[in-house]
Design an enzyme around this catalytic site. Structure first.
Site, PDB file in Angstrom:
ATOM      1  N   LYS A   1       0.855  -1.195   0.000  1.00  0.00           N
ATOM      2  CA  LYS A   1       0.000   0.000   0.000  1.00  0.00           C
ATOM      3  C   LYS A   1       0.888   1.240   0.000  1.00  0.00           C
ATOM      4  CE  LYS A   1      -3.873   2.165   2.488  1.00  0.00           C
ATOM      5  NZ  LYS A   1      -4.724   2.122   3.692  1.00  0.00           N
TER       6      LYS A   1
ATOM      7  N   SER B   1      -9.717   2.153   2.671  1.00  0.00           N
ATOM      8  CA  SER B   1      -8.820   2.935   1.835  1.00  0.00           C
ATOM      9  C   SER B   1      -7.790   2.099   1.080  1.00  0.00           C
ATOM     10  CB  SER B   1      -8.077   3.958   2.704  1.00  0.00           C
ATOM     11  OG  SER B   1      -7.222   3.295   3.613  1.00  0.00           O
TER      12      SER B   1
ATOM     13  N   SER C   1      -9.974  -0.152   6.940  1.00  0.00           N
ATOM     14  CA  SER C   1      -9.364   0.012   5.615  1.00  0.00           C
ATOM     15  C   SER C   1      -8.699  -1.223   5.036  1.00  0.00           C
ATOM     16  CB  SER C   1      -8.336   1.153   5.647  1.00  0.00           C
ATOM     17  OG  SER C   1      -9.003   2.393   5.592  1.00  0.00           O
TER      18      SER C   1
END
Lengths: 479, 481, 93
Positions: A73, A148, A172
């Protein structure tokens, strides 16, 4: 079956058996990323990855992760690899150090292929807040992958890499895992070092794995946990994350959170979760209702605490030491213009909210009270775990929603995390596994446990995974 | 006599002289090229986290214990939020409602022997800001400023006093003696010039006899005790003028211009400060083990005030001796070692006087010289026993400074021992005989002439004669004629 | 509810330049979110202490031992306005 269809554990086994090499695995996955039609990655470091893969292939004794590729990420710092946290505020930024969890995985033999898309600074539930692009849901390209960590979830579902890292503040990891039909786990707060994770809300943020199987998630987590001298809030994980082997749930008491099975849950989601609860009983577990009276206050509590922390965490982005800067006549102008221009609307909204909640005259009403509600939440979970071993709920109240559907209404977007937030506030570990389909879209089941119950959670998730036999291949995916 | 009484409290920032910064492992340096002691943590790169320097905690505890503060069983850090280029995170990690050291008190000794009692509100740990260099040296109008992060993140202890001070001279006295205490603890260099000790004063006035507080102003960042004292004087005068003219003092930050003696307002364009303090989620509480705290308490050095009392009361030193010898920890240790072996008053005189005077030219302090405290004590012992005369002792000291030899050996090898009475009497007799006119004058009662004979004798004996013995022998010789 | 003046004050505290349009949208959205958040203001929290950390660690410290950091070139590498020696910022008036 192609290389990409192997799980990470399968790929490791293939490398160790001499059936393939790290570089061959890399090529297969790089090709998939190049043909990417879900926009999962923000940056690909093909050159660096190839060098590392060759290095590992040349080793007389392969490291435990055997050179299997991984996506990271973009909230995690990787030295010299552009790391933006999905924000124009960090466009082109090359970090000077690598996040501890990434460094540990690299040391264990993982090959970092690139950085995945995300909501700007991890604020969002659809990845539509990325400053750079939308990521599409592999199950339906008209829908969001969740957020997210949407890029990390989509990349795994699309089999562009067998596993990825995400970060979870209020859901997330778990929510995009649910929406993309894969496994995602948020470990106990403190289990994985936050050093190098670009902070959103420090008291809630945790890094965790995405994978297609519970076994892979456990394997990745095993190499991440443990105390880090660079993170004062990291802990020694007691024992070791074990490979999950359970095939039944006999003796397991599973609590179903009443407050999270109510009106806000879509009927299709509810049906899939109910079916999974039935499977739990078939596997020998007992399902009992439990109440977490403060659970529904979780969202309000979270939307005070997280914005307050983020208002301080994101104050450092001022264009002086790194990142782009807006031309300005004086210092105040430079601060306000740089931050006003380069932060996106959701980030600005949360910084405004957090600044307000901490401001003189409001602290006691908002931040102070939210911290006390958090205490109630911690207590209620502790009481629940006196009666049950695990708690079950939907991960997300809905399946993946269409792109653009909720961007106009911030609070509607916030509702996506209603089931995941209470666990985050209590700092507990939780895993989301796919438990079925609703209207052809994946539904996630969230299992949460007491602090450091990762092995129990992974075990239960493994047993359920076997019984549910969910097919993680999105329709039409060609490998 | 003014109709107003000043009410003053001070805030002192002390940079701790640890090896590394408060929250990262960067080495502390003074005077190194800009931005050569930084890391992602003290540059506030994305994703970094602070980790507390254990030695900074130890030193904060030492300060708290020396100031008689209550040590918090569990203190926490807070974030203090404001934007400025010298603060890379845009928040300072500091302490707010639960500082590591709570209430205490400090006693200072005035010259007249009276005591000045100053309440300590708190002492807490925090990190220093970086250094901003402004083109042209002034802040306003500077086209560009440059930030150097070498200093950013230096551990600081902020000591806050109660508004217990009533005069600028008491403030200076308090700060000097507080500084001495901190030097004794060995926690900081305490250099006002280099900024490792900085003081701000909160100043207000009120009608004599009133118990209410007036509106206070904050006098910022004076870089010497003298300027601070003068600045407070000027600020009191300014406030008296305002109030005397029927005006009201407004709460603001002010600055003293040493060149002009003027007070100027530092009104910033920024609206009212709202630091939005909240608990630092990246750090966990500091809960010092009570056994450790007791160990630190037991290991505290003897502090200046009680030490000075002991020097005057038990050792027979003058107040001035005590003041001078407690200037710094090294000198005190030096003196105490000598005083343990010989007469303390004589040791004090020799160290303060002859030793420092002789060393001054080389720019060396006693504890840095070849003269050990045992040497000083030995010399005092030789004098006491009449083995050497005072002038010879000075010569011996000069030799020890060069060679580091034992004073007794120097006396031996250089033949500096006091002359035996018989030999001396013979020399005196010779001189008296050679100067009959002066001898007659002495007989006639012109006592001043004795000095001539003493001088002649000292010259002839190379200082190895005791002047008092010489006087006696001269009188005997003159009478005997 | 939150008024325009509060929005401007908070935006200044957070160093965010908002256009007049953004200000108005922000006022409406923040007011809407605060209505939901107000739920916690109605809760009975008497005697409930605040939670800052869910973990119970104390005294996490490091030894006072220097660790090598960045060279000056590295430190300045990512800065938009670096001078030879440091980080440039515009005038402060």
């Amino acid at each position: 079956m192609g290389l990409r269809d192997l799980t990470a554990a399968g790929q490791i086994a293939a490398v160790l058996a001499g059936e393939t090499s790290s570089e061959e695995l890399l090529d297969a996955h790089l090709a998939a990323i190049a043909a990417d039609d879900v926009d999962a990655f923000l940056a690909v470091d093909a050159e660096g990855a190839r060098a590392r893969a060759r290095e590992i292939d040349a080793m007389p004794e392969r490291p435990p992760l055997a050179g299997v590729p991984i996506g990271i990420k973009d909230a995690l710092s990787v030295r010299d690899v552009v790391t933006t946290a999905g924000s124009r505020m960090l466009e082109g930024f090359r970090p000077l150090y690598t996040a501890t969890c990434v460094a540990r995985l690299e040391a264990a033999g993982a090959v970092v292929v690139g950085k995945t898309n995300m909501d700007e600074f991890a604020m969002g539930s659809s990845t539509e807040n990325s400053a750079f692009k939308n990521t599409l849901n592999p199950w339906d390209h008209g829908r969001v992958p969740g957020g997210s960590s949407g890029g990390s979830a989509a990349a795994v579902a699309e089999r562009q890499v067998p596993w990825t890292l995400g970060s979870d503040t209020g859901g997330s990891i778990r929510q995009p895992a649910a929406l993309c039909g894969i496994v995602g786990m948020k470990p106990t707060y403190g289990a994985v070092s936050r050093s190098g994770l670009i902070a959103f809300a420090s008291s809630l943020d945790q890094v965790g794995p995405f994978a297609r199987t519970v076994e892979d998630a456990a394997l990745l987590l095993r190499h991440m946990v443990g105390r880090d001298p660079m993170d004062s809030t990291s802990l020694d994980w007691p024992g070791e994350i074990a490979a999950p082997t359970a095939t039944d749930l006999s003796g397991m008491r599973v609590g179903v959170v009443d407050e999270l099975m109510g009106d806000g849950i879509e009927p299709g989601v509810r049906a899939a979760v109910d079916a999974a609860l039935g499977t739990i009983e078939e596997l020998g577990g007992t399902v009992v209702p439990v109440s977490l009276p403060s659970a529904l206050s979780g969202l309000a509590t979270y939307y005070v605490l997280a914005p307050a922390e983020c208002s301080a965490n994101l104050a450092r982005f001022d264009g002086v030491r790194y990142g782009p800067v807006a031309p300005a006549a004086n210092l105040l102008d430079q601060y306000e213009t740089t931050r006003g221009d380069l932060f996106g609307p959701e980030v600005k909204r949360r910084m405004m909210l957090g600044t307000f909640a901490l401001a003189s005259g409001y602290y006691d009403q908002y931040y102070g009270r939210a911290q006390r509600v958090r205490t109630l939440m911690v207590r209620e979970f502790a009481q629940a775990f006196e009666k049950v071993d695990l708690l079950a709920s939907p991960t997300s109240p809905t399946v993946a929603f269409p792109l653009g559907d909720r961007t106009a209404d911030p609070y509607a977007m916030y509702m996506a995390d209603v089931c995941t937030i209470p666990v985050s506030l209590a700092g507990l570990p939780a895993i989301s596994i796919p438990c079925g389909l609703a209207d052809g879209l994946p539904v996630g089941l969230q299992l949460a446990g007491p602090a450091f119950s990762e092995n129990a959670l992974l075990g239960a998730a493994h047993a359920l995974e076997g019984a549910l036999a969910f097919d993680t291949r999105p329709p039409g995916l060609v490998t | 006599m003014s109709a107003y009484e000043p009410v003053i409290g001070v805030e002192i920032h002390v940079q701790l002289s640890t090896r590394t910064k408060m929250f990262c492992g960067c080495e502390l340096s003074f005077g190194d090229p800009p931005n050569t002691h930084t890391c992602p943590v003290c540059l506030a790169h994305p994703g970094v986290l602070p980790v507390v320097n254990e030695e900074a905690v130890r030193r904060a505890l030492l300060i708290g214990l020396a100031l008689g503060c209550e040590i918090a069983p569990r203190s926490i850090f807070h974030r203090k939020n404001y934007f400025y280029p010298d603060l890379p995170k845009a928040y300072q990690i500091s302490q707010f409602d639960i500082p590591i050291c709570g209430r205490g008190e400090f006693r200072a000794l005035r010259e007249d022997g009276s005591e000045l009692l100053v309440g300590i509100t708190r002492a807490h740990l925090e990190e220093d800001a970086a250094k901003l260099t402004h083109a042209g040296g002034r802040r306003a109008g500077a086209a560009e400023s440059v930030v150097d992060f070498n200093r950013g993140g230096t551990p600081l202890v902020e000591i806050v006093t109660e508004p217990d001070l009533r005069s600028p001279s008491d403030v200076a006295l308090f700060l000097r003696q507080l500084r001495q205490t901190l030097l004794f603890l060995g926690v900081s260099d305490c250099s006002m010039e280099e900024g490792s000790m900085r003081a701000d004063a909160n100043v207000s006035i009120r009608p004599v006899g009133s118990h209410e507080y007036g509106t206070k102003t904050e006098l910022k960042n004076m870089n010497s005790f003298r300027f601070l004292e003068r600045g407070i004087e000027a600020e009191i005068a300014r406030q008296e003028e305002i109030v005397g003219a029927g005006g009201r003092v407004s709460q603001e930050t002010v600055h003293y211009e040493p060149d002009t003696g003027h007070i100027t307002s530092l009104r910033s364009k920024e609206e009212s400060h709202d630091y939005r303090y909240f608990p630092e989620p990246d750090l966990v509480p500091i809960a010092p083990d009570p056994a450790w705290v007791e160990e630190l308490r037991a290991g505290l050095p003897e502090l200046p005030l009680p030490l000075r009392r002991r020097m005057v009361g038990e050792m027979g030193l003058s107040a001035e001796d005590a003041e001078v010898l407690t200037e710094g920890p090294e000198l005190v240790v030096y003196f105490l070692e000598a005083a343990a072996l010989a007469d303390p008053k004589a040791c004090a005189n020799w160290i303060r006087g002859e030793l420092r005077a002789q060393l001054r030219e080389a720019g060396v302090e006693p504890w840095q010289s070849k003269v050990t405290p045992a040497h000083v004590a030995a010399l005092v012992g030789l004098l006491d026993a009449g083995t050497v005369t005072v002038p010879a002792a000075k010569e011996v000291m000069a030799e020890v400074i060069v060679s580091g030899e034992d004073p007794a050996d120097v006396v031996e090898s250089k033949g500096l021992g006091a002359m035996d009475e018989g030999d001396l009497a013979a020399v005196v007799a010779e001189i008296v005989a050679a100067n009959p006119d002066q001898a007659q004058q002495l007989r006639d009662g012109k006592n001043k002439v004795i000095g001539f004979f003493v001088g002649q004798t000292m010259k002839r004996t190379g200082g190895r004669a005791d002047p008092q013995s010489v006087q006696r022998l001269v009188r005997e010789a003159v009478r005997g004629d | 509810m939150i008024d325009d003046e509060t929005v401007r004050h908070v935006a200044r505290l957070a160093r965010l330049r908002l256009s007049p349009d953004e200000e108005q949208v922000m006022r409406e959205e923040l007011s809407g979110i605060l209505e939901h958040i107000d739920a916690i203001r109605a809760m009975d929290l008497d005697g409930v202490p605040p939670t800052t950390h869910v973990i119970t660690l104390e005294n996490v410290v490091r030894p006072d031992v220097p660790v090598s950091g960045l060279t000056r070139d590295e430190a300045l590498r990512e800065a938009a306005h670096a001078t030879d020696e440091g980080f440039g910022v515009p005038r402060m008036d």
